[in-house]
Write an enzyme that holds these catalytic residues in place. Structure first.
Site, PDB file in Angstrom:
ATOM      1  N   TRP A 324      29.353  44.949  43.236  1.00 27.02           N
ATOM      2  CA  TRP A 324      28.145  44.381  43.846  1.00 27.02           C
ATOM      3  C   TRP A 324      28.279  43.409  44.999  1.00 27.02           C
ATOM      4  O   TRP A 324      27.373  43.892  45.700  1.00 27.02           O
ATOM      5  CB  TRP A 324      27.433  44.073  42.589  1.00 27.02           C
ATOM      6  N   HIS A 325      29.132  42.711  45.040  1.00 29.72           N
ATOM      7  CA  HIS A 325      29.252  41.804  45.885  1.00 29.72           C
ATOM      8  C   HIS A 325      29.551  42.393  47.305  1.00 29.72           C
ATOM      9  O   HIS A 325      28.972  41.914  48.544  1.00 29.72           O
ATOM     10  CB  HIS A 325      30.218  40.712  45.931  1.00 29.72           C
ATOM     11  N   GLY A 326      30.167  43.399  47.348  1.00 30.31           N
ATOM     12  CA  GLY A 326      30.532  43.941  48.769  1.00 30.31           C
ATOM     13  C   GLY A 326      31.346  45.371  48.608  1.00 30.31           C
ATOM     14  O   GLY A 326      32.009  45.601  47.533  1.00 30.31           O
ATOM     15  N   PHE A 469      25.215  40.733  50.750  1.00 32.90           N
ATOM     16  CA  PHE A 469      25.447  41.402  49.760  1.00 32.90           C
ATOM     17  C   PHE A 469      24.258  42.236  49.189  1.00 32.90           C
ATOM     18  O   PHE A 469      24.160  42.915  48.068  1.00 32.90           O
ATOM     19  CB  PHE A 469      25.943  40.256  48.499  1.00 32.90           C
TER      20      PHE A 469
END
Length: 469
Positions: A324-326, A469
């Site tokens: 989800w972050h990257g 993000f």
């Protein structure tokens, strides 16, 4: 539009004045908030407003259909449509190139060269945040934990509300929608709390985080030329850079909402004062960690099975949280490390029948967090691997100093941030309610002082880290 911009310093007071001039009609206030939020987002790229409108309309309609349908299969089909519509958009804009490049690399390993299949895609700011927010709405309705709203303006405002639109907190409909659908009354206490928290947030971002970034960026630009001591200092600085950057954003978001008579949930609670890794995730980016717990971990079966079943669910949750972050393998590895370490911690604590490691747990936990941040910050897997290697095989050399003014400023703002957090921790005070506990004169002095600091450091201010993000 950035919180740390001149535009926002004009935008927020303007919205505030117009908003409270409409205090006798909350529906007109909602319409103003919706239009203001579109202007706020449109400052970045107005074309991507279509994605927000699309997601909002889809989940507004699907939420009603799920609620009005009794047939379980039909309800489930509507939910699947919501998941596919929202996650499909997220996958297309954020993950298409990641999976295409990974597939090409995999095929290359078997001797099959794949033509360039990547696309020149711009990642819309905030898409990860508002996608999760709208999904939680339809899932809650499907679970019969929440009833849908039939007020389309209120729902669109819930999704698009400018303080939390581009980087959270990820608000639940159960907390935010009822506030939007009722009359708000100006609250002097909330006004002071909000002003104070915005001020602290700007200080954390512009004065602390952005100054720590100078040293961090210089080291992480080419970590392979640096010794162990330098990499440790840079990673410690990054740990606090990303914390003060994102906590600062959340402070400004929460404070801005309070000025409008709306209360968001707390998003950070002094995470580096944790005695265990599991405690960190109850204090860090709370709106995301609770979202992953309630909508992913629980959907996988949570801990309702064998210990290996529980460990598997934790690992899947954290890997997907990393993704989800990257859209790089470093984020996947970061999530994988979090999942493995949480599983090991749980196994040890269960065996020893303890909840944390006592006072030494602070040191152990922060050391673990530092090792994982290396993968989060490093540009490549090779760089992250080198940094971890230098952490393990420590060479005990003098750290890189670089420009004296940069390292001096970094150390000073680092200490300032640490002392303020230590004060909050030791006094057991909440930042969210601290503004109303001081006099108007004290608040005015603090705001003036921070404005001076902002004027001194504004030219070096950067985008918020979590915008990517």
């Amino acid at each position: 539009m950035l919180f740390n911009s001149i535009e926002y310093l004009i935008f927020l007071p303007t919205v505030f004045i117009l908003y409270w001039l409409l205090k006798n009609d909350y529906k007109k206030q909602n319409l103003l908030l919706l239009l203001s939020s579109f202007v706020f987002y449109g400052f970045w790229d107005w074309r991507f407003l279509s994605l927000i409108i699309y997601s909002s309309f889809i989940d507004y309609y699907i939420g009603i259909k799920i609620h009005e349908t009794e047939d379980k299969k039909t309800r489930k089909n509507w939910l699947i449509l919501s998941l596919v519509s929202n996650l499909g958009l997220l996958a297309a804009f954020k993950y298409y190139n990641f999976f295409a490049e990974s597939f090409a690399a995999l095929m290359s390993g078997f001797g099959w060269e794949v033509d360039n299949v990547t696309l020149n895609i711009i990642l819309p700011i905030g898409i990860s945040f508002y996608t999760f927010q709208t999904l939680s709405y339809t899932i809650d309705i499907y679970r019969k934990d929440f009833k849908p709203t039939y007020d389309i303006v209120a729902f669109f405002t819930f999704v698009s509300l400018f303080p939390q639109l581009v980087a959270g907190p990820i608000e639940r409909a159960s907390n935010l929608l009822p506030q939007i659908e009722r009359k708000r009354i100006f609250n002097k206490k909330w006004f002071k709390d909000g002003l104070f928290q915005i001020t602290v947030g700007l200080f954390r971002k512009i004065v602390i985080a952005d100054n720590l970034a100078h040293y961090v960026n210089s080291v992480y630009a080419d970590p392979e030329i640096h010794n162990s001591s330098t990499l440790v200092v840079a990673t410690v600085f990054f740990a606090y850079q990303i914390y003060f950057d994102f906590a600062g954003y959340s402070d400004i978001a929460i404070g801005s909402a309070k000025l409008l008579g709306i209360e968001f949930k707390r998003n950070f609670n002094l995470p580096y004062f944790s005695k265990s890794l599991s405690e960190v995730w109850t204090r860090w980016h709370i709106s995301l960690s609770t979202w992953l717990r309630d909508y992913l971990y629980k959907s996988l079966g949570s801990n309702k099975g064998s210990k290996w079943f529980t460990y598997r669910n934790v690992l899947i949750t954290m890997v997907l949280g990393g993704l989800w972050h990257g859209n790089t393998w470093n984020f996947v590895i970061w999530g994988f490390m979090q999942g493995i370490l949480l599983g090991i911690e749980k196994a040890i604590f269960t065996k020893l029948r303890i909840r944390h490691a006592g006072t030494i747990g602070y040191i152990i936990t922060f050391t673990i967090i530092l090792s994982t941040w290396a993968f989060f910050r490093a540009e490549t897997f090779q760089s992250a691997k080198y940094i971890i290697k230098k952490f393990i095989f420590f060479d005990f050399k003098i750290p890189y100093i670089g420009e004296v003014n940069i390292i001096t400023t970094s150390v000073c703002v680092f200490i300032l941030g640490m002392l303020f957090d230590l004060y909050l921790y030791k006094s057991n005070k909440s930042l969210e309610t601290l503004g109303s506990k001081i006099s108007t004169y004290q608040l005015s002095f603090i705001i003036a002082l921070v404005l001076v600091f902002m004027a001194l450091f504004y030219s070096t201010s950067n985008n918020f880290i979590y915008f990517q993000f």
